[in-house]
Design an enzyme around this catalytic site. Sequence first.
Site, mmCIF file in Angstrom:
data_model
loop_
_atom_site.group_PDB
_atom_site.id
_atom_site.type_symbol
_atom_site.label_atom_id
_atom_site.label_comp_id
_atom_site.label_asym_id
_atom_site.label_seq_id
_atom_site.Cartn_x
_atom_site.Cartn_y
_atom_site.Cartn_z
ATOM 1 C CB SER A 191 1.996 -7.616 1.867
ATOM 2 O OG SER A 191 0.701 -7.485 2.393
ATOM 3 C CB THR A 237 -0.921 0.004 1.246
ATOM 4 O OG1 THR A 237 -1.853 -1.069 1.135
ATOM 5 C CG2 THR A 237 -1.674 1.318 1.378
ATOM 6 C CB THR A 277 0.032 -3.279 6.627
ATOM 7 O OG1 THR A 277 -1.228 -3.243 5.937
ATOM 8 C CG2 THR A 277 0.686 -1.912 6.555
ATOM 9 C CG ASP A 278 -2.996 -7.307 4.051
ATOM 10 O OD1 ASP A 278 -3.346 -6.424 4.846
ATOM 11 O OD2 ASP A 278 -3.627 -7.565 2.999
#
Length: 322
Positions: free
Chosen positions: A56, A13, A89-90
């Site tokens: 990710s 992101t 971030t995942d």
Amino acid sequence: MKNTVVLISLGGTIASLPSSSGRAVAGALSGKELMDSLKIESDGPVEVITLCQKPSNAITIDDLLQLRTLCLELAQRTDVVGLVVSQGTDTLEDTAYFLDSTLELLDTALVVTGAQRVPYAAGSDAGPNLRDALKVARTASARSAGTLVVFNEEIHAASSVRKLSSYQLNGFGSPGLGPMGFVDGDEVMLSKRLLRSSVIAPGEKLPRVDIIPVAIDASPALLQAAVASGAKGLVIDAIGRGHVPPSWIEPLAAVLNAGVPVVIATSTQWGRVDEVYEYPGSLAEQVALGALKANHLNARKARLRLMCALSCNLPINQSILS
């Protein structure tokens, strides 16, 4: 002179651009394009390497092994003081823990960061998080502290950090322990450290380890199906202190008797698994059969730890999770 920070960009992101539909295309920006678009300034030289440009969810174990090799090479340079990895971030906590579990960088800081909001959105955290990560990577106290996650002005240990929100800017935290430090403007305060597990140097390939979730009256069929389809180890994301339905015990015993290691983690946000109960499906019963305890690690981190140990033929016993 050790004054260079290297940014290793993986996408996510934080490196997004809008598509014609209005949705975000994660990883569309290279590392250099990201730095240029955010107009990031630093107290010293920043070198940028784009390792991949992925959301990710698409990061692979091979990507992590390549990232580890690159970090090792960069840390050997006499001019490099710190490394910053930016990604989605995942799976950010997975990357951070893999690096923490497999690297012993005594004189080089290693920081992982990302963003909850795309860089072109109002109030995006992309710029602030990346600037803070670069600051921490230049801080002497961050060296030999293990892999750190810098997010929303907080500094977290890789072993304890969790993604807590799918969208809010305070997306990461360390339940039960809190942050190791903070970034306040130009000041970096790293006030505490956690004991780290021993470093495991992984082999060239990591074997498949599957996570099996527990729920009320869940079928144990997934245990047998995972092993039958090629899993070399299992992590059970158990309930409470590490418990499973009573119907899981017989299949679990069969898996363990077949020589497949099984690690028991808790699906709760905070707290260790522990043998405090004695009833069918309890952790005590599973440990008696030969299952290992993840202790403080969640299932995703315990999985990475077990994969690394299996890849280099370490003895698979409780010590690898301590």
